[in-house]
Enzyme design. Structure first.
Site, short mmCIF file in Angstrom:
data_model
loop_
_atom_site.label_atom_id
_atom_site.label_comp_id
_atom_site.label_asym_id
_atom_site.label_seq_id
_atom_site.Cartn_x
_atom_site.Cartn_y
_atom_site.Cartn_z
N GLY A 124 0.77 -1.24 0.00
CA GLY A 124 0.00 0.00 0.00
C GLY A 124 0.80 1.28 0.00
O GLY A 124 0.32 2.30 -0.49
N ARG A 127 14.61 12.61 3.95
CA ARG A 127 14.23 12.99 2.59
C ARG A 127 12.91 12.34 2.19
O ARG A 127 12.69 11.15 2.43
CB ARG A 127 15.33 12.54 1.64
CG ARG A 127 15.16 12.95 0.19
CD ARG A 127 16.28 12.33 -0.62
NE ARG A 127 16.24 12.69 -2.02
CZ ARG A 127 16.88 12.02 -2.97
NH1 ARG A 127 17.61 10.95 -2.64
NH2 ARG A 127 16.79 12.38 -4.22
N PRO A 163 6.11 13.03 -2.31
CA PRO A 163 5.22 13.73 -1.38
C PRO A 163 3.78 13.23 -1.39
O PRO A 163 3.13 13.17 -0.35
CB PRO A 163 5.30 15.19 -1.85
CG PRO A 163 6.58 15.29 -2.61
CD PRO A 163 6.80 13.95 -3.23
N LYS A 164 3.28 12.87 -2.56
CA LYS A 164 1.90 12.40 -2.64
C LYS A 164 1.73 11.07 -1.91
O LYS A 164 0.74 10.85 -1.19
CB LYS A 164 1.48 12.26 -4.10
CG LYS A 164 -0.02 12.18 -4.32
CD LYS A 164 -0.35 12.33 -5.79
CE LYS A 164 -1.86 12.37 -6.02
NZ LYS A 164 -2.19 12.55 -7.46
N LYS A 170 14.47 8.17 6.29
CA LYS A 170 14.43 7.56 7.62
C LYS A 170 13.24 6.63 7.82
O LYS A 170 13.16 5.95 8.83
CB LYS A 170 14.40 8.64 8.70
CG LYS A 170 15.62 9.54 8.68
CD LYS A 170 16.00 10.04 10.05
CE LYS A 170 15.03 11.04 10.61
NZ LYS A 170 15.48 11.57 11.92
N GLY A 171 12.30 6.60 6.88
CA GLY A 171 11.12 5.76 7.04
C GLY A 171 9.96 6.55 7.59
O GLY A 171 10.11 7.34 8.53
N GLU A 217 5.48 3.88 9.64
CA GLU A 217 5.12 3.49 11.01
C GLU A 217 4.95 4.70 11.93
O GLU A 217 4.00 4.77 12.71
CB GLU A 217 6.20 2.57 11.59
CG GLU A 217 6.68 1.47 10.68
CD GLU A 217 5.75 0.27 10.62
OE1 GLU A 217 4.74 0.27 11.33
OE2 GLU A 217 6.05 -0.65 9.85
#
Length: 729
Positions: A460, A619, A623-624, A692-693, A696
């Site tokens: 997803g 980073r 963006p969407k 960095k993820g 979560e």
């Protein structure tokens, strides 16, 4: 070499697989059309603990279309060899029809295989099972806990006894289920001793290894295919017993078998976020500087495996607390094994700790943001490592400004709108920056198009799209000229698609492979006497829209197509790889969630009116897609805070609300104005991409922000999730 122009990365691109999904052309696990396929339906146990004493399958076996009914009485013995690389929790794996024991309500006791789904479902209803039933343990207070996990620094007891302010609270969270749009399904097909599985999987290589271990065959004899995953959030990280049942049934009947769990079966056939009881004692000085925290946790696990998650880390590193003691007991119960669910461990800890810090702020009459700022550490208190980047202070200040925190009245029940009590709250969130070794293959065709492959997944967050963006810029191609493929265990190895590690890991391998291939093409051009780029310094060449040219001279260059055609090359290819270095820094993504709620003063109904998340995630590649992740994380947090919980009948372990009518989930009417802000910047210590993820951390602080807002609105401190109307009346 000159840096490549960035045209795709950072652009708000729509999903490259979006058209396939909205038109129904994307094939999920149960959608694959395999010649000769038959259907399997599982018969679930009707007791929560005990042994099978009788099985009558004669009527089911005699129905038209039924090929076989498999139980522990006629199932072959499976190898179930040890898999040293397995990430499954410690304990004894639940095996497919290998004994007569019942470990939880809904455990598979038989499977019916028939030529049609309707025939299999009807025959399954005719299987009669007798049990020697025992009283199951389903409550955290029912069973003694196992060996605890613990952590300690300083002397927490002494610090608490001398603290100017000392608070003690107990928080509780309900069991949550993933409830993804796509139910779990498996298609299994044997060709001799070779097994092909179309599965709902977040980790095709891990699934391949599990199937090989179960059937005692080489991993090279198993292929797992999972090109699309219709949502998972963590419970497709392992192979559940129903998938092994499908493969077993396929081998027994000599036909491809499809087995799809019903919506009801998803509540006990796969894992869930476990229930927690989280007791906190905290001490501080009069200025709100934390001196000590003691954490005592209890969570549910199954009687046969010990599920554990990183619940303790949040309390070790978030605040500059010199004295900390933590104990986490997993309580073995007669339930299916829990598993990871978005923000595992950290989401649970955040509700307790961020609620407790809010309680301390109110006790001291200190603004909750100011209290957090006073307790910001300079280095990670748990290991004394420097932070790679830690911009939580900036998240707090930017969020306060954008949310209008200064207008907040700290007095509970002080703001009203008619019958609605209005309140605002906030909470911090963190999640570790995980990375793992990954490989990717990149091929550039003579027509100027590229193909990139890696055995990753996309449940997803948009892996197809983000990897396409990375590859397009690294190769200097248009996005429409790049195809990224994933979800096949025959592809170059990739880690599990979870823990917010995919972009940092797979993305770095894709970047490496594309850089190698672009440099290969540049070298081919500068060495080719017939090329306009012959003799040019390779470091001065960039590629844009499929055309190689001198950085400061757009007229001097040629296309990939011209270069490869002239050199009679059908394709250029390269292998990319990424291996994370030894951790020298404390690496986390950070976020702060702000929430405004309205509570009906007469009915106790809670409505979230608006929400803002501010994130330090390094980073942002897309963006969407980032907005999709952030807003989705907030929606999930609203569900955890206000709606989602499992009701279990303690008499037999049956889940009472195992359906989408009674297990409440947020819908459009529950969702307010949501907004996300991402701090600009990169974390170069976290990897070559500077990411960095995000997937979560966006969920972690949502529930406590809502709970703190409810307190501000009503003056009632709710310490149990979900927050129910009766608790506010």
């Amino acid at each position: 070499m000159s840096p490549q122009p960035q045209a795709a990365v950072g652009a708000p691109m729509s999903r490259v697989d979006g058209h396939l999904k909205v038109t129904g052309a994307a094939k999920y696990a149960a959608d694959h059309d395999i010649d000769g396929i038959v259907h399997a339906v599982i018969v679930d146990s009707g007791v929560g603990r005990g042994r099978i004493t009788g099985l009558d399958t004669r009527e089911a076996q005699g129905r038209p279309g039924v090929l076989k009914v498999i139980t522990h009485r006629n199932a072959p013995r499976l190898a179930y060899r040890n898999d040293p690389d397995s990430s499954n929790p410690p304990g004894a794996l639940l095996k497919a029809f290998q004994d007569d024991r019942i470990r939880f309500y809904g455990q598979p006791v038989a499977v019916v295989v028939a030529t049609s789904l309707e025939a299999a479902e009807h025959a399954a209803s005719l299987v009669k099972v007798d049990y020697d039933a025992q009283q199951p343990s389903t409550e955290l207070s029912d069973a003694p806990p196992g060996v605890p996990r613990s952590y300690e620094r300083g002397d927490a007891d002494a610090a608490l006894s001398s603290a100017a302010v000392c608070l003690q609270m107990t928080y509780r969270t309900a069991r949550n289920h993933h409830n993804a749009m796509e139910p779990h399904a498996t298609i299994a097909h044997w060709d001799g001793d070779r097994l092909t599985v179309w599965d709902k999987s977040q980790w095709v290589l891990g699934a391949r290894n599990e199937y090989a271990a179960a059937f005692g065959i080489p991993v090279e004899s198993v292929r797992v295919i999972s090109p699309f995953v219709g949502g998972a959030f963590g419970n497709s990280m392992r192979v559940w017993v129903h998938s092994v049942v499908a493969a077993l049934a396929a081998r027994e009947v000599g036909r491809p078998v499809k087995l799809a769990l019903s919506r009801r079966q998803l509540y006990f056939g796969v894992g869930f976020r476990p229930r927690y009881e989280y007791r906190i004692r905290l001490g501080s000085d009069r200025r709100g500087r934390l001196t000590a925290m003691v954490h005592d946790l209890r969570s549910e696990t199954s009687s046969y495996e010990t599920h554990g998650e990183a619940t303790l880390a949040f309390g070790q590193m978030l605040y500059n607390t010199p004295h900390v003691r933590q104990t986490h007991h997993s309580v073995p119960l007669d339930v299916n094994t829990p598993t990871w669910m978005r923000g595992p461990g950290f989401s649970t800890a955040a509700f307790a700790i961020e609620s407790a810090v809010d309680e301390l702020a109110y006790e001291l009459r200190v603004d909750p943001i100011e209290l957090r700022l006073r307790n910001e550490p300079q280095e990670d208190p748990s290991n004394r490592r420097p932070f790679s980047t830690r911009r939580l202070r900036e998240c707090l200040t930017v969020g306060a400004r954008e949310f209008g925190w200064a207008r907040r009245d700290a007095r509970p029940r002080s703001t009203r709108h008619g019958d609605w009590l209005i309140g605002t709250g906030m909470a911090s969130g963190v999640y570790p920056t995980a990375r793992a070794a990954t490989q990717a293959w990149v091929g550039l065709e003579a027509d100027g198009t590229a193909l990139v492959r890696s055995a990753s997944s996309d449940m997803g967050p948009g892996t197809y799209t983000s990897m396409t963006q990375l590859a397009a810029d690294a190769l200097g191609l248009r996005v429409c000229d790049v195809t990224f493929r994933l979800g096949d265990s025959t592809m170059p190895p990739a880690p599990a698609h979870g823990g917010s590690m995919t972009m940092a890991s797979v993305g770095s391998a894709v970047q490496d492979g594309c850089d190698k291939l672009r440099r290969q093409a540049v070298r081919l051009a500068v060495d080719d006497e017939d090329s306009p780029l012959f003799g040019v310094d390779a470091g001065e060449i960039v590629v844009r829209s499929g055309r190689l040219h001198v950085k400061d001279d757009l007229t001097r260059g040629e296309t990939y197509r011209q270069l490869l055609t002239r050199n009679k090359r059908a394709r250029l290819e390269a292998n990319g790889s990424y291996t994370p270095g030894k951790a020298r820094f404390s690496m986390y993504a950070y976020g702060v969630t702000f929430a405004e709620v309205a509570v009906d003063r007469r009915l106790g109904l809670v409505r979230v009116r608006r929400m803002l998340g501010v994130y330090d995630a390094g980073r942002i590649i897309s963006p969407k897609l980032a907005d999709s992740q952030a807003l989705g994380g907030m929606v999930g947090g609203i569900g955890s805070a206000l709606l989602e919980h499992t009701v279990t009948d303690f008499r037999d372990g049956r889940i009472v609300n195992a359906n989408l009518t009674d297990y409440l989930l947020p819908v459009n009417a529950d969702i307010p104005d949501l907004r996300a802000i991402y701090l600009e910047g990169q974390d170069q210590e976290a990897g070559p991409l500077g990411v960095k993820g995000l997937g979560e951390v966006v969920h972690v602080g949502v529930a406590p922000a809502i709970a703190n807002a409810v307190f501000n609105a009503t003056g009632r401190r709710i310490r149990e999730l979900p927050i129910r109307a009766q608790a506010l009346l």
